[in-house]
Design a protein around this motif. Structure first.
Motif, short mmCIF file in Angstrom:
data_model
loop_
_atom_site.label_atom_id
_atom_site.label_comp_id
_atom_site.label_asym_id
_atom_site.label_seq_id
_atom_site.Cartn_x
_atom_site.Cartn_y
_atom_site.Cartn_z
N GLY A 87 0.81 -1.21 0.00
CA GLY A 87 0.00 0.00 0.00
C GLY A 87 0.85 1.26 0.00
O GLY A 87 0.53 2.25 -0.68
N TYR A 88 1.93 1.23 0.76
CA TYR A 88 2.85 2.37 0.79
C TYR A 88 3.40 2.64 -0.61
O TYR A 88 3.47 3.80 -1.04
CB TYR A 88 3.98 2.07 1.77
CG TYR A 88 5.10 3.08 1.78
CD1 TYR A 88 5.04 4.20 2.61
CD2 TYR A 88 6.23 2.92 0.97
CE1 TYR A 88 6.07 5.13 2.63
CE2 TYR A 88 7.25 3.85 0.98
CZ TYR A 88 7.18 4.95 1.81
OH TYR A 88 8.20 5.87 1.82
N ALA A 89 3.77 1.59 -1.31
CA ALA A 89 4.30 1.76 -2.66
C ALA A 89 3.25 2.32 -3.60
O ALA A 89 3.54 3.20 -4.42
CB ALA A 89 4.82 0.42 -3.18
N GLY A 114 4.41 5.93 -4.64
CA GLY A 114 5.19 5.73 -5.85
C GLY A 114 6.62 5.32 -5.58
O GLY A 114 7.44 5.24 -6.49
N ARG A 115 6.94 5.03 -4.31
CA ARG A 115 8.29 4.58 -3.94
C ARG A 115 8.22 3.11 -3.55
O ARG A 115 7.19 2.63 -3.06
CB ARG A 115 8.80 5.41 -2.75
CG ARG A 115 8.83 6.90 -3.03
CD ARG A 115 9.05 7.71 -1.78
NE ARG A 115 10.36 7.45 -1.19
CZ ARG A 115 10.78 8.01 -0.04
NH1 ARG A 115 9.99 8.82 0.62
NH2 ARG A 115 11.97 7.74 0.40
N SER A 120 1.92 -5.55 -10.26
CA SER A 120 3.09 -4.78 -10.68
C SER A 120 3.45 -3.68 -9.68
O SER A 120 3.50 -2.50 -9.99
CB SER A 120 2.87 -4.16 -12.07
OG SER A 120 2.63 -5.16 -13.02
N VAL A 121 3.70 -4.11 -8.45
CA VAL A 121 4.07 -3.19 -7.37
C VAL A 121 5.50 -3.47 -6.93
O VAL A 121 5.90 -4.63 -6.77
CB VAL A 121 3.11 -3.35 -6.17
CG1 VAL A 121 3.55 -2.48 -5.00
CG2 VAL A 121 1.69 -2.98 -6.59
N SER A 122 6.27 -2.42 -6.73
CA SER A 122 7.66 -2.56 -6.27
C SER A 122 7.69 -2.85 -4.78
O SER A 122 7.39 -1.97 -3.97
CB SER A 122 8.45 -1.28 -6.58
OG SER A 122 8.53 -1.06 -7.95
N LEU A 123 8.06 -4.06 -4.41
CA LEU A 123 8.09 -4.48 -3.02
C LEU A 123 9.38 -5.25 -2.78
O LEU A 123 9.69 -6.19 -3.52
CB LEU A 123 6.88 -5.36 -2.71
CG LEU A 123 6.84 -6.06 -1.35
CD1 LEU A 123 6.79 -5.05 -0.22
CD2 LEU A 123 5.65 -7.02 -1.28
N LEU A 124 10.14 -4.84 -1.79
CA LEU A 124 11.38 -5.55 -1.43
C LEU A 124 11.19 -6.20 -0.07
O LEU A 124 10.87 -5.54 0.91
CB LEU A 124 12.56 -4.57 -1.39
CG LEU A 124 13.96 -5.19 -1.25
CD1 LEU A 124 15.01 -4.21 -1.76
CD2 LEU A 124 14.29 -5.56 0.19
N VAL A 125 11.39 -7.52 -0.02
CA VAL A 125 11.31 -8.27 1.24
C VAL A 125 12.72 -8.72 1.61
O VAL A 125 13.41 -9.37 0.81
CB VAL A 125 10.39 -9.49 1.10
CG1 VAL A 125 10.41 -10.32 2.39
CG2 VAL A 125 8.97 -9.05 0.77
N ALA A 126 13.15 -8.38 2.81
CA ALA A 126 14.45 -8.82 3.33
C ALA A 126 14.21 -9.77 4.48
O ALA A 126 13.39 -9.50 5.36
CB ALA A 126 15.28 -7.62 3.79
N GLY A 158 11.22 4.07 -11.00
CA GLY A 158 10.08 4.69 -11.64
C GLY A 158 8.82 4.42 -10.84
O GLY A 158 8.87 3.87 -9.74
N PRO A 159 7.64 4.82 -11.36
CA PRO A 159 6.38 4.52 -10.69
C PRO A 159 6.26 3.03 -10.41
O PRO A 159 6.81 2.20 -11.13
CB PRO A 159 5.32 5.00 -11.70
CG PRO A 159 6.03 6.06 -12.49
CD PRO A 159 7.46 5.58 -12.59
N THR A 160 5.52 2.66 -9.36
CA THR A 160 5.58 1.31 -8.88
C THR A 160 4.52 0.36 -9.42
O THR A 160 4.65 -0.83 -9.28
CB THR A 160 5.45 1.30 -7.35
OG1 THR A 160 4.14 1.77 -7.00
CG2 THR A 160 6.50 2.15 -6.71
#
Length: 223
Positions: A61-63, A67-68, A94-100, A186-188
């Motif tokens: 949701g944050y992304a 847009g980050r 198509s959402v930019s999500l990084l899981v660590a 770019g946009p997420t």
């Protein structure tokens, strides 16, 4: 190139901060505390939900809103599997999500010993729902793995990625070089439409058309 001695946990947070991350979501656990220890130092705020799946959806949701890229931090085993549903949704949308997440120590034997909520492969489990799932093998590699994620966010169809850091690397201090900064993301999630000025002629023609109108958009603008 300057060299600094960092633990793997600090290397994770430093690389995220270098790419402009100021907000993360997740649940602290015994195995990921070395990451959490450095969040405030690097100016990364944190939200703790009730469930790792909630952390994934919150980061998603944050992304979508900002847009980050969204960032989520889990611990091992079931915690990582809980976030998989959110990762799969981010892939679909198509959402930019990084899981660590932490993983089995580098030198842990292949036999099942019950350590760290053992799974056959955390990397393979997330690879099924993410664009890529990468397990690092050195502290130095962490920065490159994060840069790879942000390069993906900024140059390809934005979709989720997973980075696994072996537990022993999180607390191991090793010399690392400067963080390689990827191109700005770019946009997420498909917000690659043109400017209002560029779209105005097409909109004018569509409104003036006597019937239904189909507007086609070049593929490179919707990646």
């Amino acid at each position: 190139m300057a060299s600094t001695v960092l633990t793997g946990g600090e290397a994770v947070v430093r690389a995220l901060a270098a790419h402009g991350v100021t907000q993360a979501f997740g649940i602290p656990g015994t195995h990921n505390l070395e990451i959490y220890r450095h969040l405030a130092v690097y100016g990364v705020a944190h939200v703790t939900p009730r469930h790792e799946r909630g952390a994934g959806y919150a980061a998603d949701g944050y992304a979508r809103v900002t847009g980050r890229p969204g960032v989520a931090i889990t611990t091992t085993g079931p915690a990582l599997l809980k976030i998989a549903a959110a990762v799969g949704q981010a892939y679909s949308d198509s959402v930019s999500l990084l899981v660590a997440s932490p993983g089995m120590p580098l030198r842990h034997p292949r036999q099942s010993t019950g350590l760290l909520h053992e799974m056959r492969s955390r990397t393979e489990a997330l690879r099924g729902v993410a664009t890529f799932s990468h397990r690092v093998s050195t502290v130095e590699e962490i920065g490159a793995a994060v840069a790879r994620a942000f390069t993906h966010f900024g140059s390809e169809r934005p979709r989720p990625v997973h980075i696994e850091i072996p537990l022993d690397l999180l607390e191991t201090a090793e010399p690392v070089g400067d963080v390689r900064i990827a191109a700005p993301a770019g946009p997420t999630h498909g917000e690659h439409a043109g400017t209002p000025e560029a779209l105005a002629p097409a909109l004018t023609r569509a409104l003036a058309a006597p019937g239904p109108t189909v507007i086609t958009v070049p593929e490179e603008t919707t990646r």
